[in-house]
Enzyme design. Sequence first.
Site, PDB file in Angstrom:
ATOM      1  N   THR A 148     -49.004 -67.149 -14.015  1.00  0.00           N
ATOM      2  CA  THR A 148     -50.142 -67.428 -14.895  1.00  0.00           C
ATOM      3  C   THR A 148     -50.767 -68.760 -14.498  1.00  0.00           C
ATOM      4  O   THR A 148     -50.106 -69.587 -13.876  1.00  0.00           O
ATOM      5  CB  THR A 148     -49.693 -67.554 -16.362  1.00  0.00           C
ATOM      6  OG1 THR A 148     -48.769 -68.636 -16.435  1.00  0.00           O
ATOM      7  CG2 THR A 148     -49.059 -66.308 -16.873  1.00  0.00           C
ATOM      8  N   GLU A 193     -49.738 -61.687 -18.329  1.00  0.00           N
ATOM      9  CA  GLU A 193     -48.521 -61.189 -18.985  1.00  0.00           C
ATOM     10  C   GLU A 193     -48.658 -59.738 -19.422  1.00  0.00           C
ATOM     11  O   GLU A 193     -47.705 -59.136 -19.903  1.00  0.00           O
ATOM     12  CB  GLU A 193     -48.205 -62.047 -20.222  1.00  0.00           C
ATOM     13  CG  GLU A 193     -47.708 -63.450 -19.908  1.00  0.00           C
ATOM     14  CD  GLU A 193     -48.817 -64.478 -19.787  1.00  0.00           C
ATOM     15  OE1 GLU A 193     -49.955 -64.092 -19.472  1.00  0.00           O
ATOM     16  OE2 GLU A 193     -48.556 -65.675 -20.012  1.00  0.00           O
ATOM     17  N   LYS A 208     -61.140 -77.376 -34.753  1.00  0.00           N
ATOM     18  CA  LYS A 208     -60.678 -77.438 -36.142  1.00  0.00           C
ATOM     19  C   LYS A 208     -61.453 -78.528 -36.865  1.00  0.00           C
ATOM     20  O   LYS A 208     -61.120 -79.696 -36.782  1.00  0.00           O
ATOM     21  CB  LYS A 208     -59.168 -77.683 -36.191  1.00  0.00           C
ATOM     22  CG  LYS A 208     -58.432 -76.476 -35.633  1.00  0.00           C
ATOM     23  CD  LYS A 208     -56.949 -76.650 -35.580  1.00  0.00           C
ATOM     24  CE  LYS A 208     -56.322 -75.397 -34.991  1.00  0.00           C
ATOM     25  NZ  LYS A 208     -55.266 -75.646 -34.046  1.00  0.00           N
ATOM     26  N   TRP A 213     -62.128 -73.305 -38.885  1.00  0.00           N
ATOM     27  CA  TRP A 213     -62.104 -73.077 -37.443  1.00  0.00           C
ATOM     28  C   TRP A 213     -63.495 -72.698 -36.948  1.00  0.00           C
ATOM     29  O   TRP A 213     -64.166 -71.869 -37.550  1.00  0.00           O
ATOM     30  CB  TRP A 213     -61.132 -71.935 -37.104  1.00  0.00           C
ATOM     31  CG  TRP A 213     -59.693 -72.325 -37.232  1.00  0.00           C
ATOM     32  CD1 TRP A 213     -59.197 -73.464 -37.796  1.00  0.00           C
ATOM     33  CD2 TRP A 213     -58.568 -71.572 -36.810  1.00  0.00           C
ATOM     34  NE1 TRP A 213     -57.836 -73.474 -37.740  1.00  0.00           N
ATOM     35  CE2 TRP A 213     -57.421 -72.318 -37.138  1.00  0.00           C
ATOM     36  CE3 TRP A 213     -58.400 -70.342 -36.178  1.00  0.00           C
ATOM     37  CZ2 TRP A 213     -56.126 -71.875 -36.853  1.00  0.00           C
ATOM     38  CZ3 TRP A 213     -57.123 -69.895 -35.895  1.00  0.00           C
ATOM     39  CH2 TRP A 213     -55.991 -70.656 -36.229  1.00  0.00           C
TER      40      TRP A 213
HETATM   41  P1  AMP Z   1     -55.098 -64.771 -17.200  1.00  0.00           P
HETATM   42  O1  AMP Z   1     -53.670 -64.580 -17.456  1.00  0.00           O
HETATM   43  O2  AMP Z   1     -55.397 -65.837 -16.197  1.00  0.00           O
HETATM   44  O3  AMP Z   1     -55.763 -63.475 -16.841  1.00  0.00           O
HETATM   45  O4  AMP Z   1     -55.756 -65.289 -18.547  1.00  0.00           O
HETATM   46  C1  AMP Z   1     -55.642 -64.570 -19.730  1.00  0.00           C
HETATM   47  C2  AMP Z   1     -56.482 -65.194 -20.787  1.00  0.00           C
HETATM   48  O5  AMP Z   1     -57.866 -65.130 -20.434  1.00  0.00           O
HETATM   49  C3  AMP Z   1     -56.416 -64.493 -22.119  1.00  0.00           C
HETATM   50  O6  AMP Z   1     -55.285 -64.848 -22.848  1.00  0.00           O
HETATM   51  C4  AMP Z   1     -57.706 -64.945 -22.776  1.00  0.00           C
HETATM   52  O7  AMP Z   1     -57.592 -66.244 -23.322  1.00  0.00           O
HETATM   53  C5  AMP Z   1     -58.649 -65.015 -21.612  1.00  0.00           C
HETATM   54  N1  AMP Z   1     -59.443 -63.777 -21.544  1.00  0.00           N
HETATM   55  C6  AMP Z   1     -59.249 -62.703 -20.780  1.00  0.00           C
HETATM   56  N2  AMP Z   1     -60.217 -61.786 -20.974  1.00  0.00           N
HETATM   57  C7  AMP Z   1     -61.048 -62.298 -21.921  1.00  0.00           C
HETATM   58  C8  AMP Z   1     -62.235 -61.849 -22.575  1.00  0.00           C
HETATM   59  N3  AMP Z   1     -62.811 -60.693 -22.278  1.00  0.00           N
HETATM   60  N4  AMP Z   1     -62.779 -62.653 -23.501  1.00  0.00           N
HETATM   61  C9  AMP Z   1     -62.235 -63.851 -23.826  1.00  0.00           C
HETATM   62  N5  AMP Z   1     -61.129 -64.334 -23.238  1.00  0.00           N
HETATM   63  C10 AMP Z   1     -60.546 -63.567 -22.290  1.00  0.00           C
END
Ligand code: AMP
Length: 549
Positions: free
Chosen positions: A190, A334, A446, A451
């Site tokens: 990640t 994940e 916040k 929020w």
């Molecule tokens: P990653 O593991 O790098 O793919 O990041 C995952 C995170 O990206 C998620 O937990 C979200 O916070 C963000 N994310 C993924 N898709 C979206 C979406 N369509 N809109 C808003 N946030 C997103």
Amino acid sequence: MNSPLYGRMMQMPLLISSLLTHAARHAADTEIVSRRVEGDIHRSNWARVEQRARRLAQALRRLGCESGDRVGTLAWNTDRHLEIYYATSGSQLVCHTINPRLFPQQIAWIANDAADEVLCFDLNLLPLVEQLAPQLPQVRHFVLMTDRAHMPTQSALPGLLCYEELLAAEDGHYAWPVFDEQCASSLCYTSGTTGHPKGALYSHRSTVLHAYAAALPDAMACSASDVVLPAVPMFHVNAWGLPYTAALVGCKLVLPGPKLDGASLYELFESEKVTFSAGVPTLWMGLMEHVRSQSLEFSTFRRTVIGGSACPPALMRALEEYGVHVIHAWGMTEMSPLGSLARLQPKHAALPAAEKHRLLEKQGKAIYGVDIDVVNDAHEPLPWDGEHAGHLVARGPWVIERYWNEDDSPLVDVKGRGAWFPTGDVATMDPDGFMQITDRSKDVIKSGGEWISSIELECIAMAHPAVKEAAVVAATHPTWDERPLLLVQLKAGASVTREALLSFYKGRIAHWQTPDDVVFVDELPHTATGKLSKLTLRAKYKDWLVRKG
Ligand code: AMP
């Protein structure tokens, strides 16, 4: 097993090799086209990829790799990377994709944490790997993903191997082994916005099930008639599973290599007749800028999945004007990564266009295989009323149970409903199950106990014609704890005042949620996966309002 308790079906494990052998048998001459790092457009097909993956599997075993060993890759989207995907997982090794855009120290940390035995990398990354090599004591073999003609005459890497020579030395007489579908298949780290990155270790079973689900009509809707260009890199959650889904449906794949600028992508979209693509919002902004400035049109491109961060509605409209339907999706490393996609239901057919848009702008409904819910701080489920924002939790056969190299499980117990993965996102669910991400929990603003969604404020700013990209972060405030601060990069040649931008929020959001101030910047920082780097911005602008008084 004569018991009536059990079905009488064949016991065949869900293995990644079966995706490839299926494509090789039933879509043998369907093309795999790559813009290789060497610059040429290379044409292969599923049958060739399978033959070459068998040779590579033999070569990796000859190099001493044993079941479960990790093979690292630092590579772009090309046919050779695809072959490595299948050769490693198919032969019970683990394909560990690493993002070459990370800081070198981070790459070294990740490769060491994974204990990669072999590192395969693309030609333009040779200087990076030469610099990193002294920090990678575990790596026994370095493989340059090229042919003899492009091998360097000398290299700082001792015993540097040539990918094509490794393949040429094998006869391809190799049968894909059959083993437990729960075995590890690939490893992705990640982005790690805090602390060290963490590894998500996928299994054959989770990957094959995810590939099935992704192909479904209300998900990515991939079929053999599609020409798929994964613009999302193969080092970012396995290009959202597209290399597997493409094999499952037996469609043509177009792999764009390292060039992801608007002009290079557009050229491939047209020359290879791409129908479907997927990527993060920033990528499409680049493509649309190019298409607009050159007065171009798409002749075959009709559908795209956008995710990884919230897709600004203005970008959706822009693509739709050019005949490209946007499917907004949410997921995470994940979660392999797909969790939800925004697709309308039959009952929405008669809604006015604006209401349909509002639904399609959300992150959408969970696909089968993933269940999602929103909970409060005490892990109690919140109502699905489209209003209550809470912590988003998820569970399913392709959702992580624990991280690589970590003993403790990250799962939380949701009152009365068992163990769920806490995503770290904040979201609402409406009565139909349409989920909307309002923030990452660490990005939410916040303000006096209320929020404010940074994503919502960013989307509004992005709808202003002068704005190229916008970020909203929490700035410390003496009365309200935190207030929203808008950071804006303007389009080339465009201008707008602070006051005009702030009044653009009028009627679009409650007055108290309007940002306190605007900072115009030359460029906004992005992470290695193309997302806005809120961490960098928060560090820089946290005290902006206090300093301004
Ligand atoms: P990653 O593991 O790098 O793919 O990041 C995952 C995170 O990206 C998620 O937990 C979200 O916070 C963000 N994310 C993924 N898709 C979206 C979406 N369509 N809109 C808003 N946030 C997103």
